[in-house]
Design a protein around this motif. Structure first.
Motif, PDB file in Angstrom:
ATOM      1  N   MET A   1       0.853  -1.165   0.000  1.00  0.00           N
ATOM      2  CA  MET A   1       0.000   0.000   0.000  1.00  0.00           C
ATOM      3  C   MET A   1       0.900   1.230   0.000  1.00  0.00           C
ATOM      4  SD  MET A   1      -3.213   0.956   2.462  1.00  0.00           S
ATOM      5  CE  MET A   1      -2.366   1.202   3.979  1.00  0.00           C
ATOM      6  N   GLU A   2       0.501   2.218  -0.741  1.00  0.00           N
ATOM      7  CA  GLU A   2       1.228   3.470  -0.877  1.00  0.00           C
ATOM      8  C   GLU A   2       0.340   4.606  -0.403  1.00  0.00           C
ATOM      9  OE1 GLU A   2       3.112   5.275  -4.674  1.00  0.00           O
ATOM     10  OE2 GLU A   2       3.061   3.100  -4.881  1.00  0.00           O
ATOM     11  N   CYS A   3       0.898   5.603   0.285  1.00  0.00           N
ATOM     12  CA  CYS A   3       0.102   6.736   0.763  1.00  0.00           C
ATOM     13  C   CYS A   3       0.801   8.054   0.458  1.00  0.00           C
ATOM     14  CB  CYS A   3      -0.097   6.667   2.271  1.00  0.00           C
ATOM     15  SG  CYS A   3      -1.108   5.322   2.825  1.00  0.00           S
ATOM     16  N   LEU A   4       0.026   9.027   0.062  1.00  0.00           N
ATOM     17  CA  LEU A   4       0.476  10.408  -0.084  1.00  0.00           C
ATOM     18  C   LEU A   4      -0.495  11.263   0.705  1.00  0.00           C
ATOM     19  CD1 LEU A   4       1.090  10.469  -3.934  1.00  0.00           C
ATOM     20  CD2 LEU A   4       2.820  10.284  -2.154  1.00  0.00           C
ATOM     21  N   TYR A   5       0.000  12.289   1.410  1.00  0.00           N
ATOM     22  CA  TYR A   5      -0.913  13.107   2.184  1.00  0.00           C
ATOM     23  C   TYR A   5      -0.498  14.573   2.138  1.00  0.00           C
ATOM     24  CZ  TYR A   5       2.704  12.852   5.741  1.00  0.00           C
ATOM     25  OH  TYR A   5       3.885  12.928   6.409  1.00  0.00           O
ATOM     26  N   ASN A   6      -1.470  15.449   2.393  1.00  0.00           N
ATOM     27  CA  ASN A   6      -1.254  16.883   2.402  1.00  0.00           C
ATOM     28  C   ASN A   6      -2.353  17.508   3.255  1.00  0.00           C
ATOM     29  OD1 ASN A   6      -0.671  19.530   1.935  1.00  0.00           O
ATOM     30  ND2 ASN A   6      -1.098  19.487  -0.249  1.00  0.00           N
ATOM     31  N   TYR A  29      -7.817  -4.180  -6.424  1.00  0.00           N
ATOM     32  CA  TYR A  29      -6.784  -3.147  -6.462  1.00  0.00           C
ATOM     33  C   TYR A  29      -7.415  -1.835  -6.892  1.00  0.00           C
ATOM     34  CZ  TYR A  29      -6.949  -4.202 -11.435  1.00  0.00           C
ATOM     35  OH  TYR A  29      -7.380  -4.408 -12.718  1.00  0.00           O
ATOM     36  N   GLY A  30      -6.783  -0.748  -6.523  1.00  0.00           N
ATOM     37  CA  GLY A  30      -7.313   0.548  -6.922  1.00  0.00           C
ATOM     38  C   GLY A  30      -6.712   1.697  -6.146  1.00  0.00           C
ATOM     39  N   ASN A  31      -7.394   2.810  -6.209  1.00  0.00           N
ATOM     40  CA  ASN A  31      -6.968   4.054  -5.571  1.00  0.00           C
ATOM     41  C   ASN A  31      -8.133   4.647  -4.801  1.00  0.00           C
ATOM     42  OD1 ASN A  31      -4.297   4.362  -6.944  1.00  0.00           O
ATOM     43  ND2 ASN A  31      -5.622   4.342  -8.732  1.00  0.00           N
ATOM     44  N   GLU A  32      -7.812   5.301  -3.694  1.00  0.00           N
ATOM     45  CA  GLU A  32      -8.820   6.036  -2.940  1.00  0.00           C
ATOM     46  C   GLU A  32      -8.251   7.394  -2.568  1.00  0.00           C
ATOM     47  OE1 GLU A  32     -11.183   4.350   0.129  1.00  0.00           O
ATOM     48  OE2 GLU A  32     -10.784   2.305  -0.529  1.00  0.00           O
ATOM     49  N   ILE A  49     -12.124   0.946  -7.497  1.00  0.00           N
ATOM     50  CA  ILE A  49     -11.758  -0.395  -7.048  1.00  0.00           C
ATOM     51  C   ILE A  49     -12.085  -1.391  -8.148  1.00  0.00           C
ATOM     52  CG2 ILE A  49     -12.115  -2.158  -5.287  1.00  0.00           C
ATOM     53  CD1 ILE A  49     -13.154   0.163  -3.467  1.00  0.00           C
ATOM     54  N   ASN A  50     -11.120  -2.235  -8.484  1.00  0.00           N
ATOM     55  CA  ASN A  50     -11.288  -3.260  -9.511  1.00  0.00           C
ATOM     56  C   ASN A  50     -11.067  -4.632  -8.885  1.00  0.00           C
ATOM     57  OD1 ASN A  50     -11.353  -1.443 -11.970  1.00  0.00           O
ATOM     58  ND2 ASN A  50      -9.454  -0.817 -10.983  1.00  0.00           N
ATOM     59  N   ASP A  51     -11.876  -5.607  -9.282  1.00  0.00           N
ATOM     60  CA  ASP A  51     -11.724  -6.989  -8.837  1.00  0.00           C
ATOM     61  C   ASP A  51     -11.361  -7.851 -10.036  1.00  0.00           C
ATOM     62  OD1 ASP A  51     -12.441  -6.764  -6.077  1.00  0.00           O
ATOM     63  OD2 ASP A  51     -14.509  -6.482  -6.709  1.00  0.00           O
ATOM     64  N   LEU A  52     -10.367  -8.691  -9.855  1.00  0.00           N
ATOM     65  CA  LEU A  52      -9.897  -9.576 -10.913  1.00  0.00           C
ATOM     66  C   LEU A  52      -9.865 -10.996 -10.377  1.00  0.00           C
ATOM     67  CD1 LEU A  52      -8.503  -9.946 -13.710  1.00  0.00           C
ATOM     68  CD2 LEU A  52      -6.343  -9.517 -12.522  1.00  0.00           C
TER      69      LEU A  52
END
Length: 61
Positions: A1-6, A29-32, A49-52
């Motif tokens: 998991m990757e996070c960016l914050y501001n 997998y996806g982005n929020e 969100i994508n499901d494979l």
């Protein structure tokens, strides 16, 4: 998991695997993007969100 914050915003990229009731494996997998108010409560949430479906042999374990 990757996070960016501001300040009051955070962006998260995620990936996880799960099995449904029938025993089939999936990778989600996806982005929020989250935005919080001045009290720290979530004000906005945008999700992609994508499901494979995957074979058990293709799991990342």
């Amino acid at each position: 998991m990757e996070c960016l914050y501001n300040k009051n915003r955070i962006a998260v990229r995620f990936e996880y695997e799960y099995r449904n009731k029938e025993g089939k494996w999936f990778r989600a997998y996806g982005n929020e993007n989250w935005e919080f108010d001045e009290n720290g409560l979530m004000k906005k949430r945008y999700a992609n969100i994508n499901d494979l479906e995957i074979k058990e042999a293709d799991r990342y374990l």
